[in-house]
Write an enzyme that holds these catalytic residues in place. Structure first.
Site, PDB file in Angstrom:
ATOM      1  N   SER A 243       0.850  -1.190   0.000  1.00  0.00           N
ATOM      2  CA  SER A 243       0.000   0.000   0.000  1.00  0.00           C
ATOM      3  C   SER A 243       0.886   1.240   0.000  1.00  0.00           C
ATOM      4  CB  SER A 243      -0.889   0.024   1.245  1.00  0.00           C
ATOM      5  OG  SER A 243      -1.555   1.265   1.363  1.00  0.00           O
TER       6      SER A 243
ATOM      7  N   TYR B  46      -1.666  -0.485  10.265  1.00  0.00           N
ATOM      8  CA  TYR B  46      -1.842  -0.982   8.893  1.00  0.00           C
ATOM      9  C   TYR B  46      -0.657  -0.558   8.019  1.00  0.00           C
ATOM     10  CZ  TYR B  46      -3.710  -1.099   4.103  1.00  0.00           C
ATOM     11  OH  TYR B  46      -3.880  -1.318   2.760  1.00  0.00           O
TER      12      TYR B  46
END
Ligand code: NAP
Length: 258
Positions: free
Chosen positions: A152, A166
């Site tokens: 990501s 995350y």
């Protein structure tokens, strides 16, 4: 639970796509099916969504199975790859399954949240990568293959005030991509990662922000959120040996310039 097809030889071999029932994973599974792979996808809860993706893969001419397998469970990962083995030789792994959690500061995160985040996003990816290497590597008698990790943009942005846990889990995926790529380069396996920015999927709703793609997408230099198809196209490129034969240990940003 395992649903889907049985025998017949594979063409490009079998692609294992974790989290293949929805979002980026679902679009990637269908794209791989259209390009000659048989598909073994994993999911965690949504039987109906998984069955829909299987039908789309089969409509593209591929054989496909879906296995209800939590990637953070080593027993489930063993069952997932056993199902893939029944389809044929595994030549691709897309390490896509991933989760976010509610918006929180680091000082508000519970130990349970942190353990779950790292178990799914990091340990799950390692377990699947290990299983794939044991099948693809020439060291184990395999004929090589490609691993694509779905990281990501958060790994370089850090996601402050939102989900640093995350972001850090995706940082671990970036590092694993580079290290594993070097570890298995001489064994016929290429390992690369895509780093999407804001992509319009249901993951944002699972983090309590269903409108996140519409709200944050326009702040990217390209002025919008990305689509699962735009990420799947890049994943496919990394899987196709004729396209990306010299790419390994690469981290490809797909974030609209963000
Ligand atoms: P999504 O729409 O929420 O879909 C997630 C998929 O993963 C579903 O198929 C889900 O299955 C499965 N899954 C969740 N936990 C699992 C587990 N423990 N074991 C096995 N499967 C599991 O997510 P997405 O947006 O497509 O995201 C896919 C990947 O892209 C993730 O790694 C995510 O971090 C990354 N990413 C997404 C974005 C974005 O903006 N969307 C941006 C950057 C990176 P069930 O439905 O059965 O639970």
């Amino acid at each position: 639970m395992t649903v889907g097809a049985e025998s017949l030889p594979a063409q490009r071999g079998v692609a294992v796509v974790t989290g293949g029932s929805r979002g980026i994973g679902a679009t990637t599974a269908v794209e791989l099916a259209r390009n000659g792979w048989d598909v073994c996808l994993s999911y965690r809860t949504d039987d109906e969504a998984a069955a829909g993706v299987l039908a789309r893969c089969e409509a593209a001419g591929a054989r496909a199975v879906a296995v209800r397998a939590d990637v953070s469970s080593s027993a489930d990962v063993t069952a997932l790859f056993a199902a893939a083995d029944r389809l044929g030789p595994v030549s691709v792994l897309v390490n896509n399954a991933g989760i976010v959690d509610r918006r929180a500061r680091v000082d508000e995160m519970s130990p349970e949240r942190l353990e779950r985040m790292l178990a799914v996003n990091v340990v799950g990816a390692f377990l699947c990568a290990g299983a794939a290497v044991r099948r693809m590597s020439t060291r184990y008698g395999g004929t090589g293959g490609a691993i694509v990790n779905v990281s990501s943009a958060a790994s370089r942005l850090g996601s402050p005030g939102e989900y640093v846990d995350y972001a850090a889990s995706k940082g671990a995926i970036d590092t694993m991509t580079i290290g594993l790529a070097k570890e298995v380069a001489a064994e016929g396996i290429r390992v690369n990662a895509v780093r999407p920015g804001i992509i319009d999927t249901e993951i944002h709703a699972s983090g309590g922000q269903p409108d996140r793609a519409a709200q944050v997408g326009p702040s990217a230099p390209l002025g919008r959120a990305g689509t699962p198809a735009e990420v799947a196209a890049a994943i496919l490129w990394f899987c196709l040996p004729e396209s990306s034969s010299y790419a390994t240990a690469a981290l490809l940003d797909l974030s609209g310039g963000r």
